[in-house]
Write a protein that holds these residues in place. Sequence first.
Motif, PDB file in Angstrom:
ATOM      1  N   SER A  42       0.844  -1.210   0.000  1.00 13.45           N
ATOM      2  CA  SER A  42       0.000   0.000   0.000  1.00 13.45           C
ATOM      3  C   SER A  42       0.869   1.246   0.000  1.00 13.45           C
ATOM      4  N   PRO A  43       1.639   1.461  -1.069  1.00 12.63           N
ATOM      5  CA  PRO A  43       2.521   2.644  -1.080  1.00 12.63           C
ATOM      6  C   PRO A  43       1.763   3.960  -1.141  1.00 12.63           C
ATOM      7  N   GLU A  44       0.552   3.965  -1.722  1.00 15.83           N
ATOM      8  CA  GLU A  44      -0.213   5.211  -1.824  1.00 15.83           C
ATOM      9  C   GLU A  44      -0.624   5.724  -0.450  1.00 15.83           C
ATOM     10  N   ASP A  45      -0.721   4.848   0.536  1.00 15.94           N
ATOM     11  CA  ASP A  45      -1.086   5.255   1.895  1.00 15.94           C
ATOM     12  C   ASP A  45       0.132   5.374   2.808  1.00 15.94           C
ATOM     13  N   SER A  46       1.082   4.461   2.675  1.00 16.77           N
ATOM     14  CA  SER A  46       2.217   4.431   3.600  1.00 16.77           C
ATOM     15  C   SER A  46       3.224   5.537   3.321  1.00 16.77           C
ATOM     16  N   LEU A  47       3.511   5.839   2.064  1.00 15.09           N
ATOM     17  CA  LEU A  47       4.489   6.883   1.759  1.00 15.09           C
ATOM     18  C   LEU A  47       4.044   8.259   2.251  1.00 15.09           C
ATOM     19  N   PRO A  48       2.773   8.683   2.054  1.00 18.46           N
ATOM     20  CA  PRO A  48       2.355   9.957   2.651  1.00 18.46           C
ATOM     21  C   PRO A  48       2.438   9.962   4.174  1.00 18.46           C
ATOM     22  N   CYS A  49       2.176   8.824   4.829  1.00 11.09           N
ATOM     23  CA  CYS A  49       2.306   8.760   6.286  1.00 11.09           C
ATOM     24  C   CYS A  49       3.750   9.012   6.715  1.00 11.09           C
ATOM     25  N   ILE A  50       4.698   8.404   6.011  1.00  5.24           N
ATOM     26  CA  ILE A  50       6.111   8.608   6.334  1.00  5.24           C
ATOM     27  C   ILE A  50       6.511  10.058   6.088  1.00  5.24           C
TER      28      ILE A  50
END
Length: 472
Positions: free
Chosen positions: A90-98
């Motif tokens: 789920s890079p679309e969700d995890s990258l913005p979180c980071i």
Amino acid sequence: MGEDAGIDSASWRGMDGWIAYFGDLGPEGEESAEFIAKQVVVDRLQTFFLEPGWRFLKDIEEYDRSFHLDFNDFVSESPMRSIEKAIVDSPEDSLPCIALAAARALESQGVFCERKPQSPIELLVPRFTGISNLTGMKDLNSASIGKFLSVQGHVVRVGNVRQQVKSLVFSCCKCGKEFTQGFKDFKYASPMECPNAPTCRGHFFRPMTSSAVTCDWQGIRIQENLRDDVREVGRMPRTLDIELVSDLIDSCNPGDTVTICGVSKALNVEAGNNAGGRASKAKTHSLFKLYIDANSVASSGRSRKRRRKATDDDITDEDLTAFEEISGDLNTFELLAHSICPSIYGHELVKAGILLTLLGGSQKPETTEVCVRPDIHCLIVGDPGLGKSQLLKATTNVAPRGIYVCGNTSTTAGLTVTMVKESGSNDYFLEAGALVLGDEGICCIDEFDKMGSEHQALLEAMEQQTVSIAKV
């Protein structure tokens, strides 16, 4: 996320910081399960960045657009055990979180004092490198869409830098309400209804072109690296389109070997062949193609000033051990010459010439404008059946970068560079040929005597080691 006392909503710790990365909260607002789950992740990562993980952020300055993270180091030190699976699946969700967690940690340390979520400066983006598990192009399929992966290949095409619209302000033609519409993956889509609905039932909107927020965009194409032991019979090497944005622009050149980390996505074929993706045919065709939205680019291309200077990453412990063993041999040159195509007996002088061609000479210091070529060229002449073609193919396998072509089927453009006109626009881009792909390596041309007028295309490349293009 309730706005605590003392926290400015316009800061990265406030609501504007959340909206900058994730958009509007939706009808449920802060009570939604998705918001609560993401907020827990952001808080844990922010705490991690402030204490044990501050070394990942310490070099970031006020107006940097990205920061690099080693994938293995970050996963091993992260407080979340499932962070690797979250990034890959789920890079679309995890990258913005980071990214949001990093921005909040930097703001608390006084780094992001002037940089605000509503400023026109681009958002901070984490760029991951060092993913050990490379995905082959033949393994890319529908199951790969939306995954974070890493691919490797030769750059065969580099397009011009263009501008893509990220968001645009629309005005309702009925009530005059102005609102901002964002475009995911730069796909233009007109609003369907007015924000004042159901009070206003307007369906016609006027775009305010002067309010468009754009970013730099560039498209490249890579071709898979194939050796003789993995090459599939009857298939041409696969190619894959890559999209670069922001600070990744012009990070590679045709002929470079690159490792791309990014998100695999699908694009309608008709939309991809038309600028902006607004073709009416795209709505009636269901054929899609895969491409990579690049997160990071690691290029092996080096400037001529750094040429032939090995770095610590280029040499492994096994290489050092082999160097020590070979250096103890009294006949080192003979050993290396016999190691080239050992299946062919004899031809010691020919193999010695090939070895000298592979090694080349010493690079001259670039103190003058005159280019002094340190490399030599080798012409192998002999009767049919003596193994000339086998020697050339073995040479391409020995060299770190080797290209083999047959002269009787090659053209001038195929040997140097092709100027190709991009469909849907009037832009031209370069498509690398054999000599460009073999830059800082070796290019073996078989059946040289069968070539027609293509010899003239090799003069500049053999003398000056450059390829000039003139297109009016």
